[in-house]
Design an enzyme around this catalytic site. Structure first.
Site, PDB file in Angstrom:
ATOM      1  N   LYS A 167      -3.965 -24.496  65.563  1.00  0.00           N
ATOM      2  CA  LYS A 167      -3.227 -25.585  66.225  1.00  0.00           C
ATOM      3  C   LYS A 167      -2.728 -26.584  65.197  1.00  0.00           C
ATOM      4  CE  LYS A 167      -5.540 -29.225  68.188  1.00  0.00           C
ATOM      5  NZ  LYS A 167      -5.078 -30.564  67.735  1.00  0.00           N
ATOM      6  N   ASN A 168      -3.613 -26.990  64.281  1.00  0.00           N
ATOM      7  CA  ASN A 168      -3.263 -28.093  63.381  1.00  0.00           C
ATOM      8  C   ASN A 168      -2.410 -27.679  62.200  1.00  0.00           C
ATOM      9  OD1 ASN A 168      -4.571 -29.741  65.144  1.00  0.00           O
ATOM     10  ND2 ASN A 168      -6.421 -29.975  63.909  1.00  0.00           N
ATOM     11  N   CYS A 171      -6.436 -42.307  71.372  1.00  0.00           N
ATOM     12  CA  CYS A 171      -7.135 -41.461  72.344  1.00  0.00           C
ATOM     13  C   CYS A 171      -8.600 -41.875  72.369  1.00  0.00           C
ATOM     14  CB  CYS A 171      -6.974 -39.998  71.957  1.00  0.00           C
ATOM     15  SG  CYS A 171      -7.785 -39.618  70.426  1.00  0.00           S
ATOM     16  N   ASP A 227     -13.994 -32.231  63.469  1.00  0.00           N
ATOM     17  CA  ASP A 227     -13.649 -31.491  64.695  1.00  0.00           C
ATOM     18  C   ASP A 227     -14.753 -30.536  65.133  1.00  0.00           C
ATOM     19  OD1 ASP A 227     -10.110 -31.204  63.847  1.00  0.00           O
ATOM     20  OD2 ASP A 227     -11.330 -32.867  64.581  1.00  0.00           O
ATOM     21  N   ARG A 256      -6.675 -44.562  66.333  1.00  0.00           N
ATOM     22  CA  ARG A 256      -5.655 -43.716  65.705  1.00  0.00           C
ATOM     23  C   ARG A 256      -4.487 -44.563  65.159  1.00  0.00           C
ATOM     24  NH1 ARG A 256      -6.834 -38.596  67.722  1.00  0.00           N
ATOM     25  NH2 ARG A 256      -5.927 -37.761  65.826  1.00  0.00           N
ATOM     26  N   ARG A 305      -5.854 -27.698  75.345  1.00  0.00           N
ATOM     27  CA  ARG A 305      -4.916 -28.260  74.354  1.00  0.00           C
ATOM     28  C   ARG A 305      -5.062 -27.534  73.023  1.00  0.00           C
ATOM     29  NH1 ARG A 305      -5.208 -34.503  73.404  1.00  0.00           N
ATOM     30  NH2 ARG A 305      -3.873 -33.726  71.725  1.00  0.00           N
TER      31      ARG A 305
END
Ligand code: EPZ
Length: 417
Positions: free
Chosen positions: A22-23, A116, A305, A121, A398
């Site tokens: 994803k990243n 979030c 993460d 952030r 997500r």
């Protein structure tokens, strides 16, 4: 289909193929704007954040279509101007469009990317660094306006190795006038993947993977074919799930060389590993050993993460583990759900928890509050005795293509409802 139900207590067993990252995919999709041509990104993960990024690219004038092997993006029709507000606010990863749009159009108006639940952030490092490259920022009706009459190289020193700020400097620098020297750059593998994609497009970037990058501005870039690398966080999630359930599994395509810090911790939990070009073979202990201390850090340290996953595993550890979260200021939202499952966790301050392992977790109804905490609750459900229902799993989708399919391939009794 927002909940996941698990009948836990089964040791994971079998083979699973790790999805694309994803990243890595998100900044590379943004970078495709810079070419004005077609790029084909193989192994692009089919996850909600990618779908959101795709709709942003389409709102900017890109043509996008999914193919068997991945996704094709044609950025020849990009209209320089504003991003759709509902898309730009719904996720953090739109921030990498800032650097890409400045590189392509020299101007962009966008919503402030949302903070979030894991933290404020802020974007100060992005604004300061891009400001040194000639970008002028202003507020327009609550939106961020960025313009660069002349986007030029600069010598930039990041005080914090911000992944996003590093990506934005790269995205703005590859088509800027002159050279950009970025010190204090983040070293995450996703940044190396972005640099490799841009090099395939004709960019000139030295030092990928180190904390000092030299980006030599070019006059144009070209479309290319590129394969998105495997997702190290998804691989780490399944590796730690084997630690928690006493499982043994082969994680196909798992990038062992990017998971050194995670495997060091998992070895201290009692795990055994065999890494190869093809992936990682994982053998977990019947009950995890308590690792005295786990500290998150920028790459190549233990990734933030996977902090929630490690916490879930150590909830069954045979002693006390202290976990220190050094990247985000509020990344213990998973504690509430783990406690409902019988975990004994004390939060000593906003960045530190102490978990005393219990022999068994008990299934319960819990709610995901964010992406990685949600994956950790699913992991805890696999470990627990009895039934667990995790609601709020749109957060999990997500970042995970199909966590139920993957865990079912490893023998778990898990369904999405
Ligand atoms: C990226 O977020 C990842 N997201 C995150 O993954 C990951 O946790 C994070 O890097 C750290 O590795 C994507 O790649 C889409 P940062 P990013 O800028 O770029 C502070 C997931 O679960 N900071 O490296 O937003 C910031 O508050 C997600 O996949 C500033 O103070 O992270 C944080 O404390 C979650 N000012 C620290 O730096 C700034 O201008 C690291 O943030 C920017 C950041």
């Amino acid at each position: 289909m927002d909940s996941i139900c698990i009948r836990g207590g089964v040791a994971l067993q079998g083979n699973v193929c790790i999805q694309g990252s994803k990243n890595a995919a998100l900044p590379i999709l943004a970078a495709s704007l810079l070419t004005g041509e077609c790029s084909v990104l193989k192994n692009c993960p089919r996850i909600l954040d990618v779908y959101a990024m795709v709709s942003l690219l389409q709102s900017l004038g890109c043509a996008v279509c999914w193919q068997e092997s991945g996704i094709m993006v044609d950025s020849s029709g990009v209209k320089c101007g504003e991003m759709s507000s509902e898309a730009a606010t719904c996720m953090r990863s739109s921030l990498c469009l800032l650097g890409a749009m400045l590189g392509r159009c020299r101007e962009v108006v966008m919503e402030h990317p949302g903070g979030c639940v894991i933290g404020e952030r802020p974007i100060d490092l992005h604004l300061t660094a891009l400001g040194q490259m000639g970008v002028v920022f202003s507020e327009e009706r609550g939106r961020l306006h960025a313009i660069a009459d002349r986007l030029h190289g600069a010598e930039i020193d990041l005080p914090t190795p911000s992944v996003g700020a590093t990506e934005n400097v790269i995205l703005a620098g590859v088509l800027a006038e002159g050279d950009t020297i970025l010190s204090g750059a983040a070293r995450e593998p996703e940044i190396t993947a972005l640099c490799r994609y841009l090099q395939c497009c004709g960019a000139c970037i030295e030092g990928a993977g180190t904390d000092r990058l030299v980006i030599r501005g070019q006059s144009r870039l070209y479309g290319t074919d590129f394969t998105i690398p495997a997702d190290r966080i998804v691989a780490g999630t399944y590796l730690l799930a084997c630690m928690g359930t006493g499982g043994s599994a082969f994680l196909e395509r798992a990038p062992g060389e990017e998971l050194t810090a995670v495997m060091e911790v998992a070895e201290r939990m009692g795990g055994h590993f065999c890494t190869s070009e093809q992936g990682i073979y994982v053998q977990g202990p019947s009950r995890p050993r308590a690792v005295e201390r786990i500290r998150t850090a920028p790459y190549p340290g233990f990734p933030t993460d996977l902090q929630s996953m490690a916490l879930a595993v150590e909830a069954r550890g045979n002693g006390v583990t202290e976990i220190e979260e050094n990247i985000f200021e509020n990344r213990f939202r998973v504690v509430e759900g783990l406690r409902r499952m019988g975990a004994c966790i004390e939060q000593t301050d906003s960045r530190r928890v102490r978990v005393t392992g219990v022999p068994f977790l008990t299934g319960a109804e819990v709610c995901a509050k964010e992406l990685r905490g949600g994956a950790a609750l699913v992991t805890a459900g696999l470990m627990a005795q009895g039934e667990t229902s995790v609601s709020g799993c749109s957060f999990v989708y997500r970042g995970y293509e199909n966590i139920c399919r993957d865990f079912r391939e490893l023998g778990a009794r898990i369904t999405s409802v």
